[in-house]
Design a protein around this motif. Structure first.
Motif, short mmCIF file in Angstrom:
data_model
loop_
_atom_site.label_atom_id
_atom_site.label_comp_id
_atom_site.label_asym_id
_atom_site.label_seq_id
_atom_site.Cartn_x
_atom_site.Cartn_y
_atom_site.Cartn_z
N ASP A 16 21.43 -17.50 -2.54
CA ASP A 16 21.60 -17.99 -1.18
C ASP A 16 23.06 -17.79 -0.80
O ASP A 16 23.94 -18.49 -1.29
N ALA A 28 22.53 -19.78 5.72
CA ALA A 28 22.51 -19.04 4.47
C ALA A 28 21.43 -17.97 4.58
O ALA A 28 20.49 -18.12 5.35
N GLU A 33 18.99 -15.69 1.98
CA GLU A 33 18.56 -15.46 0.61
C GLU A 33 18.41 -13.96 0.36
O GLU A 33 17.78 -13.26 1.15
#
Length: 194
Positions: free
Chosen positions: A132, A149, A151
């Motif tokens: 992340d 964030a 991933e």
């Protein structure tokens, strides 16, 4: 100092129209570029590794340019950024820290001397490890709407003797940001914080 050896590159661009609320007239774009490189320090302790950052600098700029082109926007449209690294099992966390300067300064240079520190994360992991990557506003780290964030990961990497280095950019705030705090329109731009 060892040469740079790149095994593969992955570029991903998301367009987010909504997250359960009303669709946005302009979707948020969030993109990542990952390069899987050989770790020249894997399997042994090497005291002097910092000079490898100079080897990585051209890669950082190339990756930032590749990501911006893939997102199909001008540099002025980028409002958020972040970086990260996944170090294969034969490496050490410090090898991921080698990406701080080449990755961060490349994006800041490309985006017109952005003011805020480029948030970062790193970890050890094998093939398929997910990371992340934190994102904040490019000019003021305290702009709450841009805390985000993305991933990322590589299905077949990093192998034990590799590092996956990552850059992330976004075109704006979370699609339904509404929890207050400093707004992008209120940035003073003095210290990279506010």
């Amino acid at each position: 100092m060892p040469d740079l050896a790149i095994r593969k590159r992955i570029v991903t661009v998301e367009e987010i129209f909504h997250e359960g609320g009303p669709p946005s007239a302009t979707p948020l774009k969030r993109g990542a570029v990952i390069a899987v490189i050989a770790n020249p320090f894997a399997g042994r302790y090497v005291e002097e590794i910092a000079s490898f950052m100079d080897v990585l600098k051209p890669l950082g700029l190339e990756m930032a340019e590749t990501l911006l082109a893939a997102m199909g926007v001008e540099a002025s449209a980028i409002e958020g950024y972040g970086k990260g690294a996944i170090v294969g099992a034969a490496g050490e966390l410090e090898h991921g820290a080698l990406w701080h300067v080449p990755g961060g300064y490349a994006m800041r240079e490309l985006l017109g001397d952005a003011k805020a520190i480029v948030p970062s994360t790193k970890k050890l992991g094998g093939p398929g490890t997910r990371l992340d990557v934190p994102v904040t506003h490019v000019n003021a780290s305290y702009v709450r709407s841009h805390f985000d964030a993305m991933e990322v990961g590589v299905p077949d990497g990093p192998k034990a003797d590799e590092i996956a280095v990552v850059l992330v950019m976004t075109t704006g705030a979370r699609i339904h940001a509404r929890v207050g705090g400093l707004k992008a329109s209120e940035i003073e731009g003095k210290d990279g914080l506010r």
